[in-house]
Design a protein around this motif. Sequence first.
Motif, short mmCIF file in Angstrom:
data_model
loop_
_atom_site.label_atom_id
_atom_site.label_comp_id
_atom_site.label_asym_id
_atom_site.label_seq_id
_atom_site.Cartn_x
_atom_site.Cartn_y
_atom_site.Cartn_z
N ILE A 374 0.82 -1.21 0.00
CA ILE A 374 0.00 0.00 0.00
C ILE A 374 0.86 1.26 0.00
O ILE A 374 0.48 2.29 -0.60
CB ILE A 374 -0.99 0.00 1.20
N ASP A 375 2.01 1.22 0.62
CA ASP A 375 2.87 2.40 0.64
C ASP A 375 3.31 2.79 -0.77
O ASP A 375 3.40 3.99 -1.10
CB ASP A 375 4.10 2.17 1.52
N ASP A 376 3.57 1.80 -1.62
CA ASP A 376 3.97 2.09 -3.00
C ASP A 376 2.80 2.66 -3.80
O ASP A 376 2.99 3.55 -4.64
CB ASP A 376 4.50 0.82 -3.67
N ILE A 377 1.59 2.15 -3.56
CA ILE A 377 0.41 2.67 -4.25
C ILE A 377 0.18 4.12 -3.87
O ILE A 377 -0.02 4.99 -4.73
CB ILE A 377 -0.83 1.82 -3.91
N LEU A 378 0.21 4.39 -2.57
CA LEU A 378 -0.02 5.76 -2.09
C LEU A 378 1.05 6.71 -2.61
O LEU A 378 0.74 7.84 -3.04
CB LEU A 378 -0.05 5.79 -0.57
N GLU A 379 2.28 6.27 -2.61
CA GLU A 379 3.37 7.12 -3.07
C GLU A 379 3.21 7.48 -4.54
O GLU A 379 3.43 8.63 -4.95
CB GLU A 379 4.71 6.42 -2.85
N ASP A 380 2.79 6.51 -5.36
CA ASP A 380 2.63 6.78 -6.79
C ASP A 380 1.50 7.76 -7.04
O ASP A 380 1.62 8.69 -7.85
CB ASP A 380 2.38 5.47 -7.54
N VAL A 381 0.38 7.59 -6.36
CA VAL A 381 -0.75 8.52 -6.53
C VAL A 381 -0.37 9.91 -6.04
O VAL A 381 -0.68 10.92 -6.70
CB VAL A 381 -1.99 7.99 -5.78
N GLN A 382 0.32 9.99 -4.92
CA GLN A 382 0.70 11.30 -4.38
C GLN A 382 1.66 12.04 -5.30
O GLN A 382 1.49 13.24 -5.56
CB GLN A 382 1.32 11.11 -3.00
N GLN A 383 2.65 11.32 -5.85
CA GLN A 383 3.59 12.01 -6.74
C GLN A 383 2.90 12.43 -8.04
O GLN A 383 3.22 13.47 -8.61
CB GLN A 383 4.83 11.15 -7.01
N ALA A 384 1.96 11.63 -8.53
CA ALA A 384 1.24 11.97 -9.77
C ALA A 384 0.37 13.21 -9.55
O ALA A 384 0.26 14.07 -10.44
CB ALA A 384 0.40 10.79 -10.25
N LEU A 385 -0.24 13.31 -8.38
CA LEU A 385 -1.04 14.50 -8.08
C LEU A 385 -0.15 15.73 -7.99
O LEU A 385 -0.49 16.81 -8.48
CB LEU A 385 -1.79 14.30 -6.76
N GLU A 386 1.03 15.58 -7.39
CA GLU A 386 1.94 16.70 -7.25
C GLU A 386 2.51 17.13 -8.59
O GLU A 386 2.59 18.33 -8.91
CB GLU A 386 3.09 16.31 -6.31
N ASN A 387 2.87 16.15 -9.43
CA ASN A 387 3.53 16.45 -10.70
C ASN A 387 2.57 16.82 -11.83
O ASN A 387 3.00 17.12 -12.94
CB ASN A 387 4.41 15.29 -11.13
N SER A 388 1.26 16.75 -11.54
CA SER A 388 0.27 17.08 -12.59
C SER A 388 -0.38 18.43 -12.34
O SER A 388 -1.33 18.79 -13.05
CB SER A 388 -0.81 15.99 -12.64
N LYS A 389 0.10 19.18 -11.37
CA LYS A 389 -0.51 20.48 -11.07
C LYS A 389 -0.37 21.43 -12.27
O LYS A 389 0.62 21.39 -13.00
CB LYS A 389 0.17 21.10 -9.84
#
Length: 389
Positions: A374-389
């Motif tokens: 789950i940590d890898d899933i959360l990390e990927d979603v969080q970075q995608a949200l940050e990098n898509s601003k």
Amino acid sequence: MKEQSRLIRNQAERTHNREHSVPLYLTSSFIFDDAEQGRAIFADEMEGNIYSRYSNPNTTEFINKVCDLEGAEAGLAFSSGMAAIFASFAGLLRSGDHIIACRSVFGSTHQLLNQLFPRWGITYTYVDAGKPEEWESAIRSETKMIFLETPSNPGLELVDLEWLGELKKKYPHIIFNIDNCFATPYIQKPLQYGIDLVVHSATKYMDGQGRVLGGVIAGKASIIKELMFFIRHTGPAMSAFNAWLLSKSLETLTLRMDRHCGNALKLAEMLEEHPEIELVRYPHLPSHPQYALAKKQMKLGGGIVTFIVKGGFERAKRFLDALQMILFTSNLGDSRSIATHPASTTHSKLTEEERGLLGIQPSSIRISVGLEDIDDILEDVQQALENSK
């Protein structure tokens, strides 16, 4: 035995070869011991395999496992989930019949109802999943079937199965048909409420690894017998190989669903707190408008999380492109996490107005949460949200 034990131990009868694992029956037809046996099997006086388009030991084993899970009297296996859904309509309806369906059906099911079946004189009425008062008022004298998904794809709307069972008692002549794919029979069992049929795309959680196509219908023996005539003469049969794989996959269904659901809940909780997210839908999230109903009829919340990212369609595209581990495809129920953009893929054939009625926005994202850490899933979603601003 308990459910998990039965999933592992319920298998085809061992042959004289004393095999430990069920063999593949890659044969088109089966030999009769004598002329009388052939006559008796064709006359339905004796059970037995004739032709793999009708039945095969591998498909029979798979069907038996699904029926055991669902608490069904009988079942049928199909080459795909949509073949199963189509057969559950076309094998039971005729010109002049009327279907009531929840508005939030899968895109291809929608196309069956509003594009194909009108050619054959079969009409339909859509009702809102969350408005029970609309269902009974839509019933006509020619209504033959009520069809729904719960939870729905991708909006995760629910229909109260207990209420639906009471409606079935009032209209016993109407066939109640439920797509139980998202929940799986591990999470909910609609037949226990008096529903007639359940259908599944076995391609999804029943396989669980994105390998094969398959579909299955389970339900009342009298209806399955009627459907058997249809499939014997139209040929949407599941292959023996796919049935063999699916039957083996069912041995781990409950274990996988526990992990899918646990990961999905944690992702939903994280998204709900994220400032770049406008809305999150997950049945076992307290903010879901039907949370109490989900807790009552679903053992777990399922493996799908749907959310709306702030910034519209372009932001959604950037988010999807920024994902590194999570895959972008239209499938779901895989061991690997999958992101989908419903408006441009699975529900792209609907009009913008129709998508709006289902809660599908240009920035809606559906994630089928996999079995990764789950940590890898959360990390990927969080970075995608940050990098898509």
